[in-house]
Design an enzyme around this catalytic site. Sequence first.
Site, mmCIF file in Angstrom:
data_model
loop_
_atom_site.group_PDB
_atom_site.id
_atom_site.type_symbol
_atom_site.label_atom_id
_atom_site.label_comp_id
_atom_site.label_asym_id
_atom_site.label_seq_id
_atom_site.Cartn_x
_atom_site.Cartn_y
_atom_site.Cartn_z
ATOM 1 N N GLU A 148 -25.780 -28.271 71.741
ATOM 2 C CA GLU A 148 -25.535 -29.637 72.241
ATOM 3 C C GLU A 148 -24.831 -30.478 71.178
ATOM 4 O OE1 GLU A 148 -25.794 -30.031 75.202
ATOM 5 O OE2 GLU A 148 -27.089 -28.355 75.731
ATOM 6 N N HIS A 191 -21.264 -29.752 71.329
ATOM 7 C CA HIS A 191 -20.556 -30.526 72.354
ATOM 8 C C HIS A 191 -20.187 -31.905 71.813
ATOM 9 C CE1 HIS A 191 -20.570 -27.902 75.731
ATOM 10 N NE2 HIS A 191 -21.865 -27.846 75.886
ATOM 11 N N GLU A 194 -18.059 -24.338 76.793
ATOM 12 C CA GLU A 194 -19.362 -23.718 76.562
ATOM 13 C C GLU A 194 -19.268 -22.656 75.470
ATOM 14 O OE1 GLU A 194 -22.212 -24.773 77.724
ATOM 15 O OE2 GLU A 194 -21.118 -26.324 78.785
#
Lengths: 386, 185
Positions: free
Chosen positions: A228, A231, A309
């Site tokens: 995360e 990201h 991803e």
Amino acid sequence: MADPPDGAGPEATGGPWRPASRPAHDAGSSTPGPWLAQGARPADAGSPATAGTTAASSRPTRSVSGGIGATDFFAAQRANRRQTIVLLATLTLIAAALGYLIGLYLDVQVGVSPVVGLASTSGVLGAIGIAAASGIWSGISLAWGDRMVLAMTGGHEVTKDEEQRLFNVVEEMAIAAGQPVPRVFVIEDAAMNAFATGTSSRNAAIGVTRGLLDGLNREELQGVIGHEMGHIANLDTRYMTVVGVTVGLIALISDMILRTMNWGSGRSRDRERGSGGGGAILVIVLVVFALLAPLAAKLVQFAVSRQREYLADATSVQFTRNSAGLISALQKLTQAAHPFPGVSRATQHLFIVNPLRQFGQKALALMATHPATEDRIARLTALGQL
Amino acid sequence: MGVGGWIALGIVVLIILWAISVYNGLVSRRNQTQNAWSQIDVQLKRRHDLIPNLVQVVKDAMGYEQETLKAVIEARNRAVAAHGPAEASTAEAALTAATGKLFALMENYPTLKANENVMQLQEELTATENKISFARQFYNDSVMALNNAVQSFPGNLIAGQFGFTPGQFFDVPDTEKAVPQVKLR
């Protein structure tokens, strides 16, 4: 848990960059100087000893693999960034082509200019108009997107006192990424999933489900939070917001075209006859394009999402120097990824594993927001082996 | 001014703009490297602050381990007081060894392992150790970025002109790789 990797461990931190480090040593030091370097060393060496039950103990191991493979994280990131740019360009092109066709169609309808060559003022205006609209719309969603996402997913913000381990792991990953510590949210649900949002590192937030906190050990949690944080560090949420807006706009306009065609087909026949065969062909082209554009745009969106991803997975390993934690977490998550309140088509792409889809179905790979978990694990394993 | 003159002027302007952007890139990389350093320092200090708390909490339960506790506190105080790289390096290593022994001994006290307070402190120390490692890792990443910018052509022309030097990587000497083995489970 004993700590096997001591021998290899401490050099790990320096290890990945070894090729570059050689010249550095010859060249002497710059500002920071050696004081801190040595002051901090023992602490690092000590982490395996004190942290037997935690992820810390495994860090040195991963650095062994990172020692040679580290450059490949950066190569993977570069490759992913390149592909994202290509995909975004494709998307913008689709939108602009759609706008151009509409303008051209209007020109022909009004009879301003016959279909000669491709020069059409309205066509160019249409292309620019759609590009501008997607720009404005993107701006609005960038300004409000994170709040909307947080509201939709139904998480509540937690403090360090409430969720000590989670908060610590987030802080660790923020340090590894060199980013400000994001806000932390927990979704009270037994499903296992996590998401990141925020359009810059300053308003970033990470959310995890209760099931994830209960079901993962510290090392696995670190892998997921690293993903995360990846990201956030790669500004994926910003990219995906813009991509999502463009795709939505294309779908909206295509829909409008198809409705107009259907509705006005009877009346426009006369005018088409007047403008010759070119008009009829144009109508067919426009309808076909309106039918195909949203589909193509969606495929591009999902392709961007899948690239992101993979990139976040690679970034997570770059942060933790450990692919084992993320691999094991992905296996657990895929088994326990089921829909929960707050998950919808609008938010599915935000999560670390898609909550709406069962993976391992390659037939549907093109329409997936996430790569198949096996593929992600295969790539992570390859990273670890380099 | 003829066409050639304008072209020459354009090239000069482009070169100046390029030099400015390279220079600014070097400055921000150097600052990031320094910032990464201070982050390591912050976490080391946090570690020093946490250890007395832990000793305080386990002190009563571990009545027979006063020697170990005393050793931990002494090692911690030496680490805090250490000046200069060599001294600090040895002191932190000794502290690591001492806390390692303490954690191992704590395993013999089930009441401690069940104690919420102790668990929290142990998690905090673990996280702090991790943060020190990650801060070092980020420091090394920053140094690599700085060094690539300083050493690769043509950026090295600007770097040399303005006295940018490569940063030093954070390696650990061989002596510190021998960490005591501790079985916590």
